[in-house]
Scaffold this active site. Structure first.
Site, PDB file in Angstrom:
ATOM      1  N   PHE A 108      39.304  39.220  39.053  1.00 45.32           N
ATOM      2  CA  PHE A 108      38.153  38.817  39.863  1.00 45.32           C
ATOM      3  C   PHE A 108      37.743  40.014  40.702  1.00 45.32           C
ATOM      4  O   PHE A 108      38.465  40.446  41.596  1.00 45.32           O
ATOM      5  CB  PHE A 108      38.464  37.631  40.776  1.00 45.32           C
ATOM      6  CG  PHE A 108      37.250  37.175  41.542  1.00 45.32           C
ATOM      7  CD1 PHE A 108      36.332  36.324  40.956  1.00 45.32           C
ATOM      8  CD2 PHE A 108      37.007  37.631  42.828  1.00 45.32           C
ATOM      9  CE1 PHE A 108      35.188  35.922  41.645  1.00 45.32           C
ATOM     10  CE2 PHE A 108      35.874  37.238  43.526  1.00 45.32           C
ATOM     11  CZ  PHE A 108      34.967  36.378  42.925  1.00 45.32           C
ATOM     12  N   ASP A 117      41.381  47.686  43.028  1.00 47.13           N
ATOM     13  CA  ASP A 117      40.559  46.827  43.875  1.00 47.13           C
ATOM     14  C   ASP A 117      41.492  46.142  44.872  1.00 47.13           C
ATOM     15  O   ASP A 117      42.165  45.176  44.546  1.00 47.13           O
ATOM     16  CB  ASP A 117      39.834  45.809  42.993  1.00 47.13           C
ATOM     17  CG  ASP A 117      38.990  44.822  43.787  1.00 47.13           C
ATOM     18  OD1 ASP A 117      39.100  44.811  45.037  1.00 47.13           O
ATOM     19  OD2 ASP A 117      38.235  44.048  43.164  1.00 47.13           O
ATOM     20  N   LYS A 119      36.687  43.079  52.990  1.00 43.85           N
ATOM     21  CA  LYS A 119      37.208  41.878  53.651  1.00 43.85           C
ATOM     22  C   LYS A 119      37.769  42.163  55.035  1.00 43.85           C
ATOM     23  O   LYS A 119      37.049  42.153  56.011  1.00 43.85           O
ATOM     24  CB  LYS A 119      38.198  41.159  52.753  1.00 43.85           C
ATOM     25  CG  LYS A 119      37.541  40.543  51.514  1.00 43.85           C
ATOM     26  CD  LYS A 119      38.393  39.499  50.865  1.00 43.85           C
ATOM     27  CE  LYS A 119      37.803  38.987  49.557  1.00 43.85           C
ATOM     28  NZ  LYS A 119      36.525  38.285  49.696  1.00 43.85           N
TER      29      LYS A 119
END
Length: 408
Positions: free
Chosen positions: A147, A232, A261
């Site tokens: 993802f 990532d 984030k």
């Protein structure tokens, strides 16, 4: 004093959102109105432990006073200049990012998926300009069940039909291999490979931790073939797994690192790609950019967010508390007929069930235990509390969760 107008009950607010909003989410039937530290309160005043932390954007907790103060102070001075001009805050963010990540260069963006897109562009250009891959013929190697976001590039990388179905045509030049299988990845890397893009721990897939030899083998392979490795760490970075970055568990330093984030502190979108001189050096004026990337408000927030992670030693805290939570969950759920596995690193934890009951369990946890968690892929529940959660609060929450998880 400003007051909210219109519907106020939980049912009315949910109905309002569903009437006017696109239905691209299926949230729990809870309407949150306030947050502080590890806790959130709904519109009816009930307090919950936030067991999701906005997918790790809130590692530092809700409304951390240092981060909010930085946001407010900067908002009173200067919020946006675009990259047509320098601003007096971006350099500080870039220097701190380089110090924290150990890379010589950083490129600021806004969201995690923008950081991923930026990294893919850098690897492609590097392959075409420096490695002799024919322009437009490169192949990016990624892992199944990944993802990396929701843009067309990101869903082109996905193997999850719920992400990519009926959104084609997709970005070409993508090669997908099983996550955790270094031999399969080695077979996929060839003369036209522009790079390898991986999550060190797969989050949305259900907190999938790879074998201990996986990332070291991938790192060695990429080095031997001069293929860039990009990790990532938008969700796993900045302390979540018990290290500043998850790659540190295995000593597999990437060539490019995507962060986001928690770089926002949960108050304003901030992301970045950090990497080597040769990879980020492929960008020239006009070849890549963002109106908001590196804006002074984001830079002030990012600096404060990084300072909190460092000064409060949140990676070490996540390692200590996560080990205790994992031990207690495994002991408390041993023998449960509904639970298949408890896994994770640091405070990135998942409970996988034998059947697709995870949504039902998350609803029960909210209703009965006042803990907000998130289900994924039907069978798995994720527990990612803020790294600032007090130890006694975390222990009490786990004890309330155990009987609900055990019964399924």
């Amino acid at each position: 004093m400003t007051t909210h107008q219109g519907p106020r009950t939980t049912d009315e607010l949910i109905a309002q959102a569903e009437r006017f909003g696109a239905r691209n989410y299926a949230p729990l039937p809870v309407v949150l109105a306030r947050g502080e530290g590890a806790f959130v309160w709904d519109v009816e005043g009930r307090r919950y432990l936030d067991g999701l932390s906005a997918y790790s954007a809130l590692n530092q907790g809700h409304r951390h006073p240092r981060i909010v103060a930085a946001l407010v102070a900067q908002a009173g001075r200067l919020t946006l200049t675009s990259r047509a001009f320098h601003n007096d805050r971006m350099g500080e963010l870039l220097e701190k990012l380089c110090a924290v990540t150990g890379f010589p260069r950083a490129l600021p963006m806004n969201t995690g998926v923008e950081a991923v897109e930026t990294a893919v562009k850098a690897m492609r250009r590097f392959a075409y300009e420096r490695r002799g891959v024919p322009d437009g013929e490169g192949e990016l190697v990624v892992a199944d069940d990944n993802f990396h976001g929701r843009t067309l590039l990101a869903v082109s990388l996905s193997t999850d039909p719920s992400s990519y179905a009926r959104f084609g045509p997709f970005v070409p030049g993508i090669v997908k291999v099983p996550f955790g299988d270094a031999a399969a990845l080695a077979r996929a890397v060839g003369p036209r490979t522009t790079g390898v893009l991986l999550e060190p721990i797969q989050g949305e897939a259900g907190v999938i931790v790879p074998p201990d030899d996986y990332l070291p083998r991938v790192r060695a392979l990429c080095s031997a073939r001069r293929v860039p490795l990009c990790l990532d760490e938008v969700q796993t970075g900045l302390g979540r797994t018990g290290r500043m970055f998850a790659w540190e568990h295995w000593g597999a330093r990437p060539d490019l690192l995507c962060v986001g984030k928690a770089l926002s502190g949960g108050v304003y979108p901030v992301s970045a790609v950090c990497g080597t001189e040769e990879l980020l050096g492929v960008f020239t004026p006009g070849s890549h950019g963002s109106t908001y990337g590196g804006n002074p408000l984001a830079a002030a927030v990012g600096v404060a967010a990084l300072d909190v992670v460092l000064d409060e030693e949140l990676p070490a805290r996540a390692a200590r508390l996560g080990a205790r939570v994992l031990t207690r969950l495994r002991a408390g759920l041993a023998g449960s007929p509904t639970v298949k596995e408890v896994r994770g690193k640091g405070l990135m934890i998942a409970v996988e069930f034998h059947s697709e009951i995870a949504r039902r369990v998350t609803e029960a946890l909210a209703r009965e235990a006042a803990v907000l968690c998130k289900d994924t892929h039907g069978r798995t529940l994720r527990f990612l509390p803020p790294l600032v959660t007090p130890e006694d609060v975390l222990e009490d929450a786990v004890e309330r969760m155990l009987p609900i998880l055990a019964r399924g």
